[in-house]
Scaffold this motif. Sequence first.
Motif, mmCIF file in Angstrom:
data_model
loop_
_atom_site.group_PDB
_atom_site.id
_atom_site.type_symbol
_atom_site.label_atom_id
_atom_site.label_comp_id
_atom_site.label_asym_id
_atom_site.label_seq_id
_atom_site.Cartn_x
_atom_site.Cartn_y
_atom_site.Cartn_z
ATOM 1 N N GLU A 62 0.792 -1.229 -0.078
ATOM 2 C CA GLU A 62 -0.030 0.154 -0.142
ATOM 3 C C GLU A 62 0.990 1.178 -0.015
ATOM 4 O OE1 GLU A 62 -4.101 -1.259 2.396
ATOM 5 O OE2 GLU A 62 -2.326 -0.821 3.576
ATOM 6 N N PHE A 63 1.935 1.174 0.907
ATOM 7 C CA PHE A 63 2.780 2.350 0.895
ATOM 8 C C PHE A 63 3.427 2.811 -0.452
ATOM 9 C CE2 PHE A 63 6.258 5.137 2.202
ATOM 10 C CZ PHE A 63 5.968 5.627 3.401
ATOM 11 N N GLU A 64 4.110 1.677 -1.113
ATOM 12 C CA GLU A 64 4.724 1.698 -2.482
ATOM 13 C C GLU A 64 3.785 2.209 -3.194
ATOM 14 O OE1 GLU A 64 6.570 -2.089 -2.736
ATOM 15 O OE2 GLU A 64 8.341 -1.153 -1.639
ATOM 16 N N ALA A 65 2.280 1.681 -3.437
ATOM 17 C CA ALA A 65 1.733 2.227 -4.355
ATOM 18 C C ALA A 65 1.173 3.734 -4.253
ATOM 19 C CB ALA A 65 0.176 1.526 -4.204
ATOM 20 N N MET A 66 1.068 4.173 -2.769
ATOM 21 C CA MET A 66 0.902 5.692 -2.610
ATOM 22 C C MET A 66 2.156 6.332 -3.270
ATOM 23 S SD MET A 66 -0.514 5.630 1.055
ATOM 24 C CE MET A 66 -0.905 7.392 1.019
#
Length: 215
Positions: A62-66
């Motif tokens: 999720e973090f890397e997608a953000m």
Amino acid sequence: MTPGRRGLLIILSSPSGAGKSTLSRRLLEIDPDVRFSVSATTRPPRPGEQDGRDYFFKSRREFEAMVAAGEMLEHAEVFGNLYGTPRAPVEAAIEAGQDVLFDVDWQGGQQIRNSALRDAVVSIFILPPSIAELESRLRARGQDSAEVVAGRMAKSRDEISHWAEYDYVLVNARLPECELQLRAIIEAERLRRDRQPDLMALVTQLNREFEERLK
């Protein structure tokens, strides 16, 4: 919050022990128009921590997608966990006239200053009065081992080398004086002409009143 005023993005940086965290805490206690930026992290919650209050807890995916979607103002990896500042809540706060405080290192500050929100940024660096005083403050905390203190001292030289990248630099020789200076900077920045979008309407109204008097 002040109607018609766009909020500030206040970056506060310093080497460890110079007083950044104490100044941040005092500012949040006395100024209702300032809120602290809540970071996102991939580390698991600790006992008592709440999502959205202490951190926004995300999976690594999720973090890397953000990050890939440009939804982080700044981010870094620390001891195997990702930390960063979600852009959306910061944008919403400053559009509502709320000032957002960031307690970040020079790298985080640099990323924020280079972001799309750069026009709202006010960056302030806190210096210690001397290296001896900096070390004394770190030891007085009683929280870290001698090895950790030595590591923080070694890192402080690199951190201090970035002082000239900031809009303002304060020397925290005495905390009460430094706090007053910090508050003065924030108040002055709030009053800058380009941060008060309603001024043009007011001046137009004043000119209209002058014209009415001349009829």
